[in-house]
Design an enzyme around this catalytic site. Structure first.
Site, PDB file in Angstrom:
ATOM      1  N   HIS A  83     -25.073  23.973   4.436  1.00  0.00           N
ATOM      2  CA  HIS A  83     -25.645  23.075   3.433  1.00  0.00           C
ATOM      3  C   HIS A  83     -25.016  23.293   2.054  1.00  0.00           C
ATOM      4  CE1 HIS A  83     -28.623  21.411   6.175  1.00  0.00           C
ATOM      5  NE2 HIS A  83     -28.649  22.626   6.682  1.00  0.00           N
ATOM      6  N   THR A 140      19.189  -5.261  -1.017  1.00  0.00           N
ATOM      7  CA  THR A 140      18.569  -5.578   0.286  1.00  0.00           C
ATOM      8  C   THR A 140      19.512  -6.500   1.060  1.00  0.00           C
ATOM      9  OG1 THR A 140      16.413  -5.489  -0.821  1.00  0.00           O
ATOM     10  CG2 THR A 140      16.449  -6.376   1.404  1.00  0.00           C
ATOM     11  N   LYS A 161      -1.639 -15.134  -2.016  1.00  0.00           N
ATOM     12  CA  LYS A 161      -2.506 -16.261  -2.399  1.00  0.00           C
ATOM     13  C   LYS A 161      -2.291 -17.431  -1.438  1.00  0.00           C
ATOM     14  CE  LYS A 161      -3.382 -19.749  -5.881  1.00  0.00           C
ATOM     15  NZ  LYS A 161      -3.374 -20.138  -7.284  1.00  0.00           N
ATOM     16  N   THR A 175      14.159 -12.495  -8.731  1.00  0.00           N
ATOM     17  CA  THR A 175      13.451 -13.526  -7.958  1.00  0.00           C
ATOM     18  C   THR A 175      12.550 -14.397  -8.828  1.00  0.00           C
ATOM     19  OG1 THR A 175      11.772 -11.866  -7.519  1.00  0.00           O
ATOM     20  CG2 THR A 175      13.427 -12.199  -5.811  1.00  0.00           C
ATOM     21  N   GLY A 227     -23.842  27.972  13.387  1.00  0.00           N
ATOM     22  CA  GLY A 227     -23.637  26.549  13.072  1.00  0.00           C
ATOM     23  C   GLY A 227     -23.008  26.331  11.712  1.00  0.00           C
TER      24      GLY A 227
HETATM   25  N1  LIG Z   1      12.636  -8.754 -11.303  1.00  0.00           N
HETATM   26  C1  LIG Z   1      12.687  -9.410 -10.191  1.00  0.00           C
HETATM   27  O1  LIG Z   1      12.880 -10.599 -10.204  1.00  0.00           O
HETATM   28  C2  LIG Z   1      12.510  -8.713  -8.904  1.00  0.00           C
HETATM   29  N2  LIG Z   1      12.405  -9.337  -7.748  1.00  0.00           N
HETATM   30  C3  LIG Z   1      12.254  -8.414  -6.778  1.00  0.00           C
HETATM   31  N3  LIG Z   1      12.272  -7.189  -7.340  1.00  0.00           N
HETATM   32  C4  LIG Z   1      12.161  -5.915  -6.631  1.00  0.00           C
HETATM   33  O2  LIG Z   1      13.464  -5.489  -6.320  1.00  0.00           O
HETATM   34  C5  LIG Z   1      13.411  -4.628  -5.179  1.00  0.00           C
HETATM   35  C6  LIG Z   1      14.533  -4.978  -4.250  1.00  0.00           C
HETATM   36  O3  LIG Z   1      15.727  -5.026  -4.954  1.00  0.00           O
HETATM   37  P1  LIG Z   1      17.095  -4.802  -4.227  1.00  0.00           P
HETATM   38  O4  LIG Z   1      17.137  -5.767  -3.104  1.00  0.00           O
HETATM   39  O5  LIG Z   1      18.165  -5.059  -5.222  1.00  0.00           O
HETATM   40  O6  LIG Z   1      17.097  -3.364  -3.728  1.00  0.00           O
HETATM   41  C7  LIG Z   1      12.065  -4.795  -4.543  1.00  0.00           C
HETATM   42  O7  LIG Z   1      11.351  -3.570  -4.717  1.00  0.00           O
HETATM   43  C8  LIG Z   1      11.435  -5.935  -5.328  1.00  0.00           C
HETATM   44  O8  LIG Z   1      10.041  -5.703  -5.493  1.00  0.00           O
HETATM   45  C9  LIG Z   1      12.417  -7.343  -8.669  1.00  0.00           C
HETATM   46  N4  LIG Z   1      12.508  -6.306  -9.533  1.00  0.00           N
HETATM   47  C10 LIG Z   1      11.724  -5.930 -10.519  1.00  0.00           C
HETATM   48  O9  LIG Z   1      10.948  -6.396 -11.198  1.00  0.00           O
END
Ligand SMILES: NC(=O)c1ncn([C@@H]2O[C@H](COP(=O)(O)O)[C@@H](O)[C@H]2O)c1NC=O
Length: 522
Positions: free
Chosen positions: A282, A45, A145, A75, A311
C-alpha cells in the site's frame, strides 16, 4: 465526383511522400509503385526513392517552384495543399481542381523534423528552432482534416497497412478516421513539445515554473480495473521512460495498485547508492535495507516485517542475483522491479506463476518535476532529490547528547534516507542498515513513534536509531522513542518548541541531530 465502395474504400492512385525518418521508405515506394500508385515527393525523400529505381515526381516539378530557404519552403504551395484538401465528395471541389489543373492526392505519408531529439542532444537554440517543422504539420493536418478523401500515415509502423490497402482497393473510411486521429495526435505531441520548449526557454518570468505547461501521454495498456474493481483504468506513458515503460518479463498483467506500489518501491530503492531492497505494501515500505549485495539487502528488508511482506511489491536498485531470487521465491510476492535479472534468477522466479517481473533500467531522463492531479488542476513540484541537502551527516548539527560513533552515524544516515519513502508522518527505526520498525501515515507524529516502536518490538527497538521526516512539534514523540531504548534520533529541527524537544532528549541521554531539511511524502 469520385466513387467509393460501401465501406468507404477509396483507391490509392496518387501519393505524396515527405518523411524525415526514412525507415522502410524504399520498400514502401516500390510496393506503392507496383500497385500503380503515382508518387510525388520532396528533396531527399524523392532522392532516396529515385535511387531505389522507383519513378517519382519531385514536388518542385509539380509546383514549378524550387524548394528554397534551406528547406523552409518545399510543400507550402496551393498545388500541394489544394491537392490534399479537396473534398472529393463534392462536385464543386472536383470542378475547381479541374479548372486549376490540380491533381488530387489520395495518400499522404509524412513524419516530422526531429525537434525533441534535437532538444535532447543539447543543441543551441538556433539549431533547435531550425528543427521546427512547418510544412510537414501543415500537410499532415490538411490530410487528417480531409480524411473522407485522403489517407494520412505518420509512422513507418503503418507502412505494411499502406501496402495492403494499395493492393486491396484502398483504406476504408473507418481506417482513414483512425489514421487521422493518429495524425492529429502526432502533430499535437509535436506542438506541445515546441510550446513547452518555448515556455521554458524563451518566456521565463522569474516564477521558476513556466506560465504554460503541456504534456502528452500515449496509452500503454488498458488495465483490468482501477484502485477498486468498479473503477476503469488505463496506463499512459510519456517519452521519458521510467516505470510506465517497464518491460514485463514474466507473470500476470500488472494492476493499477501494482503500478502504484511498484512506483513507491522503485523510489525507495533508488534512494541508495549501495545495493538496496524495498518491500512495499500500500505504497509504504514494510521493509527497506541495504547490504553488501542484493541478497543480503533483501534478507534484511524482509526481516523488518515478514507478516506484512506477504503479497508485497519488491524493488531492488541492482540486478537480481540467484541468491536473492531463491529467497524471494520463498515468499508470496506480487511484483519484483529491478534494473536487470541474472539469467539464473529469472529462471528461478519464472517458476512462480503469479509473480510479475518487471525490468526497468535506471532512468535515462529522470523527471525533473512531478505532477499530482487535484480537482480542476494539477500541482507541479520539483522531485525530492536522491541526494538532497542535509543527506550528508557531515552537514548535520548535533542538537543533543554525545556525537554518535561511526556505526550509529551510518545507521542514522540510512534511516534518514529511508524515511523519505514512508508516507508522512514518518518515523523509521533502523539498525545495521535495515529498517526494524516503521510508523507511517499517522495524523500525528507521536502515533507514528508508537507504531514504529510497536512494529519493531521491544528487543529490536532497544539500541536502534530513529529518523523523523519532519520536526517533532512536542517532546512526546522523542519520549516514546527514548523510553523504547532508541539511542539516537535524526530529524530536520525547526519547531518553535525545538528547545523543549532538545532539553527532553538531552535529559533522556539520547543523541539527536538536526539535518535542516524536511522530507514530507504524502
Ligand atoms: N517547409 C516545407 O514546405 C516542408 N514540407 C515538408 N517538410 C518536411 O521535410 C521533411 C522531408 O524533407 P526531405 O524529403 O527533403 O528529407 C519532412 O520531415 C517534412 O515534414 C517541410 N519542411 C519544413 O518545414
Amino acid at each position: 465526383m469520385s466513387t467509393t465502395t460501401d465501406d468507404g474504400r477509396r483507391p490509392l492512385r496518387r501519393a505524396l511522400i515527405s518523411v524525415y525518418d526514412k525507415t522502410g521508405l524504399e520498400e514502401l515506394a516500390k510496393a506503392l509503385h507496383d500497385a500503380g500508385v503515382a508518387l510525388v515527393s520532396t528533396g531527399s525523400t524523392a532522392g532516396r526513392i529515385a535511387d531505389a529505381g522507383v519513378p517519382v515526381t519531385k514536388v518542385e516539378d509539380l509546383t514549378g517552384f524550387p524548394e528554397c530557404l534551406d528547406g523552409r519552403v518545399k510543400t507550402l504551395h496551393p498545388k500541394v495543399h489544394a491537392g490534399i484538401l479537396a473534398d472529393r465528395r463534392r462536385e464543386d471541389h472536383e470542378r475547381q481542381l479541374a479548372d486549376l489543373g490540380i491533381e488530387p492526392f489520395d495518400l499522404v505519408v509524412s513524419n516530422l523534423y526531429p525537434f525533441v531529439e534535437t532538444v535532447r542532444s543539447g543543441a543551441e537554440p538556433d539549431e533547435v528552432v531550425e528543427q521546427i517543422d512547418i510544412g510537414g504539420p501543415s500537410m499532415v493536418r490538411a490530410a487528417a482534416k480531409n480524411h473522407p478523401s485522403v489517407a494520412i500515415v505518420v509512422s513507418p509502423d503503418r507502412y505494411a497497412d499502406v501496402v495492403t490497402a494499395a493492393t486491396s482497393g484502398g483504406f476504408t473510411f473507418e481506417e482513414r478516421k483512425r489514421l487521422a486521429a493518429e495524425a492529429f495526435a502526432h502533430t499535437a505531441s509535436y506542438d506541445v513539445a515546441v510550446a513547452s520548449w518555448f515556455a521554458n526557454q524563451y518566456a521565463p518570468d522569474g516564477a521558476g515554473f513556466p506560465a504554460w505547461t503541456g504534456a502528452t501521454w500515449e496509452r500503454q495498456a488498458v488495465l483490468r480495473y482501477g484502485e477498486n474493481p468498479h473503477q476503469g483504468a488505463a496506463l499512459y506513458r510519456h517519452w521519458r521512460g521510467g516505470l510506465a515503460a517497464a518491460k514485463q518479463l514474466h507473470g500476470k498483467e500488472m494492476s493499477y495498485n501494482n503500478y502504484v506500489d511498484a512506483d513507491a518501491a522503485r523510489r525507495a530503492a533508488a534512494t541508495f547508492e549501495q545495493p538496496a531492497v524495498a518491500v512495499i505494501k500500500h505504497a509504504n515500505p514494510c521493509g527497506i535495507a541495504v547490504g553488501v549485495d542484493v541478497a543480503e539487502a533483501h534478507r534484511r528488508a524482509h526481516a523488518c516485517d515478514p507478516v506484512s511482506a506477504y503479497g508485497g511489491v519488491i524493488a531492488v536498485n541492482a540486478p537480481v542475483s540467484v541468491a536473492m531470487a531463491e529467497q524471494v521465491a520463498e515468499v508470496f510476492t506480487e511484483v519484483v522491479v529491478a534494473p536487470a535479472y541474472e539469467p539464473g534468477a529469472l529462471e528461478i522466479l519464472g517458476r512462480k506463476k503469479n509473480i510479475r517481473l518487471l525490468e526497468v533500467p535506471a532512468d535515462e531522463f529522470p523527471d525533473p518535476v512531478e505532477f499530482r492531479g487535484i480537482s480542476g488542476g494539477v500541482l507541479m513540484q520539483q522531485v525530492d532529490h536522491v541526494n538532497a541537502p542535509g543527506d550528508d551527516p557531515g552537514t548535520w548539527t548535533l542538537a543533543a547528547g554525545d556525537p554518535a560513533p561511526d556505526d550509529v552515524l551510518a545507521d542514522l544516515a540510512f534511516a534518514w534516507r529511508a524515511s523519505r519513502s514512508v508516507k508522512s508522518n514518518a518515523i523509521l527505526l533502523a539498525r545495521g542498515g535495515a529498517a526494524v520498525g516503521v510508523g507511517m501515515g499517522q495524523v500525528n507524529r507521536v502515533d507514528s513513534c508508537r507504531l514504529a516502536v510497536e512494529r519493531a518490538g521491544a528487543d529490536r527497538a532497544r539500541g536502534s536509531v530513529a529518523a523523523s521526516d519532519a520536526f517533532f512539534p512536542f517532546p512526546d514523540g522523542p519520549q516514546v522513542l527514548a523510553e523504547a531504548g532508541v539511542r539516537a534520533i535524526v530529524q530536520p529541527g525547526g519547531s518553535v518548541r525545538d528547545d523543549e524537544v532538545v532539553e527532553y532528549v538531552r535529559s533522556a541521554g539520547v543523541t539527536m541531530y538536526f539535518t535542516g531539511t524536511r522530507h514530507f511524502f504524502h
